[in-house]
Write a protein that holds these residues in place. Structure first.
Motif, PDB file in Angstrom:
ATOM      1  N   GLU A 125      10.026  -8.424 -25.536  1.00 12.87           N
ATOM      2  CA  GLU A 125      11.134  -8.571 -24.602  1.00 12.87           C
ATOM      3  C   GLU A 125      10.770  -7.920 -23.271  1.00 12.87           C
ATOM      4  OE1 GLU A 125      14.338  -6.696 -26.640  1.00 12.87           O
ATOM      5  OE2 GLU A 125      14.921  -8.519 -27.699  1.00 12.87           O
ATOM      6  N   CYS A 126      11.455  -8.326 -22.229  1.00 16.79           N
ATOM      7  CA  CYS A 126      11.228  -7.762 -20.902  1.00 16.79           C
ATOM      8  C   CYS A 126      11.773  -6.333 -20.858  1.00 16.79           C
ATOM      9  CB  CYS A 126      11.916  -8.624 -19.841  1.00 16.79           C
ATOM     10  SG  CYS A 126      11.665  -8.027 -18.148  1.00 16.79           S
TER      11      CYS A 126
ATOM     12  N   TRP B 113      13.823 -13.238 -20.552  1.00 11.82           N
ATOM     13  CA  TRP B 113      12.456 -13.502 -21.040  1.00 11.82           C
ATOM     14  C   TRP B 113      12.304 -12.959 -22.453  1.00 11.82           C
ATOM     15  CZ3 TRP B 113       8.194 -11.142 -23.041  1.00 11.82           C
ATOM     16  CH2 TRP B 113       6.972 -11.846 -22.981  1.00 11.82           C
ATOM     17  N   ARG B 114      11.719 -13.780 -23.367  1.00 11.04           N
ATOM     18  CA  ARG B 114      11.599 -13.356 -24.771  1.00 11.04           C
ATOM     19  C   ARG B 114      10.542 -14.184 -25.478  1.00 11.04           C
ATOM     20  NH1 ARG B 114      15.094 -11.260 -28.898  1.00 11.04           N
ATOM     21  NH2 ARG B 114      14.781 -12.256 -30.928  1.00 11.04           N
ATOM     22  N   LEU B 115       9.783 -13.538 -26.337  1.00 11.22           N
ATOM     23  CA  LEU B 115       8.811 -14.238 -27.175  1.00 11.22           C
ATOM     24  C   LEU B 115       8.948 -13.732 -28.609  1.00 11.22           C
ATOM     25  CD1 LEU B 115       5.181 -15.213 -26.475  1.00 11.22           C
ATOM     26  CD2 LEU B 115       5.686 -13.974 -28.579  1.00 11.22           C
TER      27      LEU B 115
ATOM     28  N   VAL C  60       4.248 -19.005 -32.878  1.00 11.92           N
ATOM     29  CA  VAL C  60       5.327 -18.722 -31.929  1.00 11.92           C
ATOM     30  C   VAL C  60       6.521 -19.606 -32.277  1.00 11.92           C
ATOM     31  CG1 VAL C  60       6.049 -18.801 -29.510  1.00 11.92           C
ATOM     32  CG2 VAL C  60       3.723 -18.062 -30.106  1.00 11.92           C
TER      33      VAL C  60
ATOM     34  N   ASP D 213       9.788 -18.862 -30.871  1.00 13.62           N
ATOM     35  CA  ASP D 213      10.767 -18.872 -29.777  1.00 13.62           C
ATOM     36  C   ASP D 213      10.116 -18.260 -28.543  1.00 13.62           C
ATOM     37  OD1 ASP D 213      13.092 -19.038 -28.299  1.00 13.62           O
ATOM     38  OD2 ASP D 213      13.848 -17.103 -29.013  1.00 13.62           O
ATOM     39  N   PHE D 214      10.162 -18.950 -27.410  1.00 18.43           N
ATOM     40  CA  PHE D 214       9.545 -18.435 -26.189  1.00 18.43           C
ATOM     41  C   PHE D 214      10.312 -18.926 -24.978  1.00 18.43           C
ATOM     42  CE2 PHE D 214       5.840 -18.685 -23.036  1.00 18.43           C
ATOM     43  CZ  PHE D 214       6.076 -17.383 -22.589  1.00 18.43           C
ATOM     44  N   ASN D 215      10.926 -17.988 -24.259  1.00 19.68           N
ATOM     45  CA  ASN D 215      11.573 -18.286 -22.983  1.00 19.68           C
ATOM     46  C   ASN D 215      10.691 -17.677 -21.901  1.00 19.68           C
ATOM     47  OD1 ASN D 215      13.167 -18.602 -20.736  1.00 19.68           O
ATOM     48  ND2 ASN D 215      15.070 -17.994 -21.743  1.00 19.68           N
ATOM     49  N   SER D 216       9.955 -18.507 -21.173  1.00 24.43           N
ATOM     50  CA  SER D 216       8.914 -18.024 -20.278  1.00 24.43           C
ATOM     51  C   SER D 216       9.400 -17.656 -18.881  1.00 24.43           C
ATOM     52  CB  SER D 216       7.817 -19.097 -20.144  1.00 24.43           C
ATOM     53  OG  SER D 216       8.363 -20.277 -19.571  1.00 24.43           O
ATOM     54  N   VAL D 217      10.697 -17.783 -18.620  1.00 23.79           N
ATOM     55  CA  VAL D 217      11.227 -17.537 -17.276  1.00 23.79           C
ATOM     56  C   VAL D 217      11.920 -16.175 -17.231  1.00 23.79           C
ATOM     57  CG1 VAL D 217      12.765 -18.359 -15.460  1.00 23.79           C
ATOM     58  CG2 VAL D 217      11.545 -20.007 -16.898  1.00 23.79           C
ATOM     59  N   HIS D 218      11.493 -15.325 -16.273  1.00 20.37           N
ATOM     60  CA  HIS D 218      12.145 -14.030 -16.069  1.00 20.37           C
ATOM     61  C   HIS D 218      13.377 -14.206 -15.179  1.00 20.37           C
ATOM     62  CE1 HIS D 218       9.337 -11.069 -17.793  1.00 20.37           C
ATOM     63  NE2 HIS D 218       8.391 -11.960 -17.501  1.00 20.37           N
TER      64      HIS D 218
END
Length: 353
Positions: A5-6, A13-15, A28, A30-35
């Motif tokens: 997490e950020c 943002w999370r992976l 992987v 779950d991946f949200n690549s945008v901050h």
């Protein structure tokens, strides 16, 4: 399971990744690549990530050792390119890390020395390299003469200029160089050596390797400053070859010893050194004696043949100074900051150019 997490708790943002059964692999899921946070918060809160990132960005600008690229320059460029504000210490650490990425550690460089010298001879057949170590295997001296220099020596003037210059890397040391000139006055480096310091043992070892590589030519002459270790080494290894002093280094000694009369004797001294005939020399010597007879005694004790063109036992042509050695020192000035193998490679490239 891994979850990243950020550092900003409000950021999206999370992976997330889960292990696959009976393996060391992860998938992987779950991946949200945008901050959704600001860059300055996450970069400044992770100093190691910042220095590693900046080092990777700026390292190309540090490849050439002559390039002056300061932490302040790094601060400016990173702000302009990425909108990141670095502190001076962050920029400094980034530069140090970039230098390490490019050149590795100084101790690793010394360990690579045998391999480097072997490959240098392999890539340049006919070249001569020598590596001298102490009883425990630690580095002491290294000698290199590229075949192009060995081959070119017979077409150049037989006047050899030698000098030493200190290294500025972690383990210090000294680089000794010897150079000559062709008939057009172009400088040709003949050999270069890494030693611990300018002392009797290092200079004697250097001249032994030089003689084994280049031998002795008719009309050969050695020119240097008045460093005692150089004169002692040449008297042992090249006793039959005239050894002359650089007239500018000698003048500096005269200025130190005879401060009160230096302004009056300067013009007369250089006329003495450059005089082509004994008659012209004697005329200027009479002028010098009238100004300060102590200077005449001092120069007589050194030996007229060591610094005077008219009394020289060899044809020095126009080589009355060690300026060509100083030119080599100026060319490798910034490279003397580099680890030892990088410095040797710089010298090889310099000759190739």
């Amino acid at each position: 399971m891994y979850i990243l997490e950020c550092v900003d708790e409000r950021c999206i943002w999370r992976l997330k990744a889960s292990s696959l059964r009976a393996s060391n692999l992860f998938k992987v899921t779950d991946f949200n690549s945008v901050h959704s946070c600001l860059t300055d918060k996450r970069f400044c809160s992770q100093k190691q990530a910042v220095s590693a990132f900046v080092a990777a960005v700026v390292q190309d600008k540090l490849v050439d050792p002559k390039t002056i690229y300061t932490p302040t320059d790094i601060q400016r460029d990173i702000q302009k390119a990425y909108g990141m504000d670095l502190s001076y210490m962050q920029a400094w650490r980034s530069k140090e890390k970039a230098m390490q990425l490019l050149r590795r550690s100084p101790s690793e460089s010394y360990k690579k020395m045998p391999t480097y010298l072997y490959m240098l001879e392999y890539a340049n057949p006919g070249s001569v390299t020598r590596l001298h170590t102490e009883g425990d295997g630690s580095f002491l001296y290294a000698f290199i003469a590229i075949y192009a220099s060995i081959r070119g020596w017979v077409y150049c003037r037989p006047t050899v200029v030698v000098d030493g210059s200190f290294l500025k890397s972690t383990y210090r040391g000294t680089i000794l160089t010897t150079s000559t000139q062709d008939t057009e006055g172009q400088i040709l480096p003949l050999a270069y050596v890494i030693v611990d310091s300018e002392n009797n043992a290092s200079w004697e070892w250097f001249f032994v390797q030089f003689r084994e590589t280049y031998g002795q030519r008719e009309g050969m002459c050695i020119v240097s400053d008045r460093h005692a270790a150089i004169w002692k080494a040449t008297s042992i290894v090249y006793p039959e070859v005239p050894h002359c002093a650089c007239m500018f280094h000698l003048w500096n000694n005269i200025k130190t010893n005879f401060r009160k009369s230096q302004k009056q004797i300067k013009e007369v001294y250089f006329a003495l050194a450059r005089a082509y005939t004994v008659e012209e020399f004697n005329r200027h010597m009479a002028e010098l004696e009238a100004i300060d007879s102590r200077v005449k005694t001092y120069m007589m004790d050194i030996g007229y043949d060591k610094w005077s063109r008219a009394h020289s036992k060899a044809n020095r042509t126009m080589t009355m100074t060690s300026n060509i050695a100083e030119s080599i020192n100026a060319a490798n000035k910034h490279a003397r900051d580099l680890p030892v193998v990088n410095l040797l490679d710089f010298m090889t490239t310099l000759i190739q150019k």
